[in-house]
Design an enzyme around this catalytic site. Structure first.
Site, PDB file in Angstrom:
ATOM      1  N   GLY A 271       0.709  -0.906  -0.129  1.00 10.10           N
ATOM      2  CA  GLY A 271      -0.081  -0.078  -0.284  1.00 10.10           C
ATOM      3  C   GLY A 271       0.923   1.615   0.310  1.00 10.10           C
ATOM      4  O   GLY A 271       2.013   1.170  -0.531  1.00 10.10           O
TER       5      GLY A 271
ATOM      6  N   ALA B 114       5.686   0.309 -15.211  1.00  9.03           N
ATOM      7  CA  ALA B 114       5.071   1.513 -15.149  1.00  9.03           C
ATOM      8  C   ALA B 114       4.377   2.288 -13.878  1.00  9.03           C
ATOM      9  O   ALA B 114       3.294   2.996 -14.022  1.00  9.03           O
ATOM     10  CB  ALA B 114       5.161   2.001 -16.773  1.00  9.03           C
ATOM     11  N   ALA B 115       4.169   0.762 -13.418  1.00  8.78           N
ATOM     12  CA  ALA B 115       3.189   0.945 -11.760  1.00  8.78           C
ATOM     13  C   ALA B 115       3.323   2.316 -11.345  1.00  8.78           C
ATOM     14  O   ALA B 115       2.166   2.984 -11.231  1.00  8.78           O
ATOM     15  CB  ALA B 115       3.045  -0.139 -10.714  1.00  8.78           C
ATOM     16  N   GLY B 116       4.746   2.268 -11.155  1.00  6.67           N
ATOM     17  CA  GLY B 116       4.850   4.044  -9.572  1.00  6.67           C
ATOM     18  C   GLY B 116       5.068   4.726 -10.902  1.00  6.67           C
ATOM     19  O   GLY B 116       4.091   5.975 -10.498  1.00  6.67           O
ATOM     20  N   ASP B 117       4.860   5.364 -11.991  1.00  5.34           N
ATOM     21  CA  ASP B 117       4.255   6.060 -13.321  1.00  5.34           C
ATOM     22  C   ASP B 117       2.750   6.388 -13.884  1.00  5.34           C
ATOM     23  O   ASP B 117       2.322   7.374 -12.904  1.00  5.34           O
ATOM     24  CB  ASP B 117       4.733   5.876 -14.341  1.00  5.34           C
ATOM     25  CG  ASP B 117       6.696   5.856 -14.679  1.00  5.34           C
ATOM     26  OD1 ASP B 117       7.264   6.144 -13.315  1.00  5.34           O
ATOM     27  OD2 ASP B 117       6.566   5.094 -15.525  1.00  5.34           O
TER      28      ASP B 117
ATOM     29  N   ALA C  88      -2.179  -0.582 -13.911  1.00  5.35           N
ATOM     30  CA  ALA C  88      -1.946  -0.634 -15.071  1.00  5.35           C
ATOM     31  C   ALA C  88      -0.298  -1.953 -14.917  1.00  5.35           C
ATOM     32  O   ALA C  88       0.560  -2.430 -15.917  1.00  5.35           O
ATOM     33  CB  ALA C  88      -0.476   0.595 -14.764  1.00  5.35           C
TER      34      ALA C  88
HETATM   35  O1  RIB Z   1       9.098   3.002 -15.821  1.00  2.00           O
HETATM   36  C1  RIB Z   1       9.131   2.268 -16.332  1.00  2.00           C
HETATM   37  C2  RIB Z   1      10.193   3.026 -17.131  1.00  2.00           C
HETATM   38  O2  RIB Z   1      11.483   3.168 -17.361  1.00  2.00           O
HETATM   39  C3  RIB Z   1      10.077   2.313 -18.290  1.00  2.00           C
HETATM   40  O3  RIB Z   1       8.547   2.605 -19.566  1.00  2.00           O
HETATM   41  C4  RIB Z   1      11.528   2.154 -19.046  1.00  2.00           C
HETATM   42  O4  RIB Z   1      11.523   2.997 -20.544  1.00  2.00           O
HETATM   43  C5  RIB Z   1      12.367   3.021 -17.840  1.00  2.00           C
HETATM   44  O5  RIB Z   1      11.960   4.432 -17.973  1.00  2.00           O
END
Ligand code: RIB
Length: 303
Positions: free
Chosen positions: A224, A248-251, A281
């Site tokens: 969490g 990319a879950a953090g993104d 994601a």
């Molecule tokens: O957070 C994921 C990303 O990290 C990927 O898309 C990769 O390009 C790196 O930058």
């Protein structure tokens, strides 16, 4: 109102493997995809798909991967007029493996992302409005991100700083960030210990607040999210989903958080938005390709 993202854009070359390879080992993978990524661009796609007017500021090379990235990103609900084509650098690349437990390993070749200079600061300043949210990460030069953060503060915009990938930060970075969103690994690099639960996350958040951050958001992965500001603190449990790819879950988390804050939602609700976007994601393959839509987010929040 709206979200401005300054940061990296890569072509992601992603292999799906039974497990991550050991040193010296050759493995057979099951499949391969090529999708646009980069922490900056992924966050922009997340914000755009979740409904915020979103501008991305970044750089690619004048090469085959750059042309491929531009062709693919043109369909996203993101203003990409702030992408500069650099004749002297290659497009950023990420070589990624994802295993059957949805875990990933990523190698980034920065290329044009690390060639950012004052031109990125100028384009970011031009994109910012007083109620904008500016999203920053660590895949482009830190001094350029900090100059953009100063420009955002001058315009009364909110600065969200995602300290990924992990790197020790100068005092100024904490003072310029309204919100900082490290995961457990990044928290360890910043404060010297890895939080394994809420109590340790609270201690880490306290340190970030003492250094000047207004709101610390400690992402504890499958456990969490803990958050703390001078007036509020709390914990958001994880959303249960069928995770197949955690890239990319953090993104997605940062994109969801930014959109909620840009819409004026309270902090606790904004953290839930981030957590829900991050969970969604993980249910799809790839990086920017896996960012959720507004309808998907609202459906998960309603459960
Ligand atoms: O957070 C994921 C990303 O990290 C990927 O898309 C990769 O390009 C790196 O930058």
């Amino acid at each position: 109102m709206g979200v401005v993202v300054l940061g990296s854009i890569n072509m992601d070359l992603t292999t799906y493997v039974p497990r991550l390879p050991a040193p010296g080992e050759t493995l057979f993978g099951s499949s391969f995809i090529t999708v646009p990524g980069g922490k900056g661009f992924n966050q922009a796609v997340a914000a755009g798909r979740l409904g915020a007017p979103t501008q991305f500021i970044g750089r690619i090379g004048d090469d085959t991967f750059g042309k491929g990235v531009l062709a693919l990103v043109a369909n996203e609900p993101v203003d990409i007029s702030g992408i500069l084509v650099d004749p002297d650098s290659g497009t950023g690349l990420a070589v990624i493996s994802v295993d059957e437990a949805a875990e990933n390993a990523i190698i980034v070749i920065s290329g044009a992302n690390m060639a950012h200079d004052g031109r990125e600061v100028t384009r970011t300043r031009q994109a910012l409005q007083p109620a904008s949210v500016l999203l920053l990460q660590m895949e482009s030069p830190l001094e350029i991100s900090l100059a953009a953060a100063k420009a955002a503060r001058d315009r009364s915009a909110t600065v969200i700083f995602d300290p990924a990938p992990a790197q020790a930060l100068p005092p100024e970075a904490y003072q310029l960030a309204h919100v900082m969103t490290p995961n457990e690994l990044e928290t360890e690099v910043l404060v010297g210990f890895r939080p394994t639960g809420q109590a340790e996350a609270a201690k880490a958040a306290e340190i970030l607040l003492e250094r000047g951050v207004d709101t610390a958001v400690i992402k504890l992965g499958a456990q969490g999210v803990y958050y703390q500001s001078s007036s509020d603190s709390g914990f958001v449990p994880p959303f249960r989903v069928n995770a197949i790819d955690t890239v990319a879950a953090g993104d997605a988390f940062n994109g969801g958080l930014a959109v909620a804050l840009a819409e004026g939602r309270p902090l606790a609700e904004a953290i839930r938005w981030g957590a829900a976007a991050g969970a969604l994601a993980t249910t799809k393959p790839g990086a920017s390709s896996a960012m959720p839509t507004r309808a998907e987010l609202e459906a998960l929040l309603a459960i």
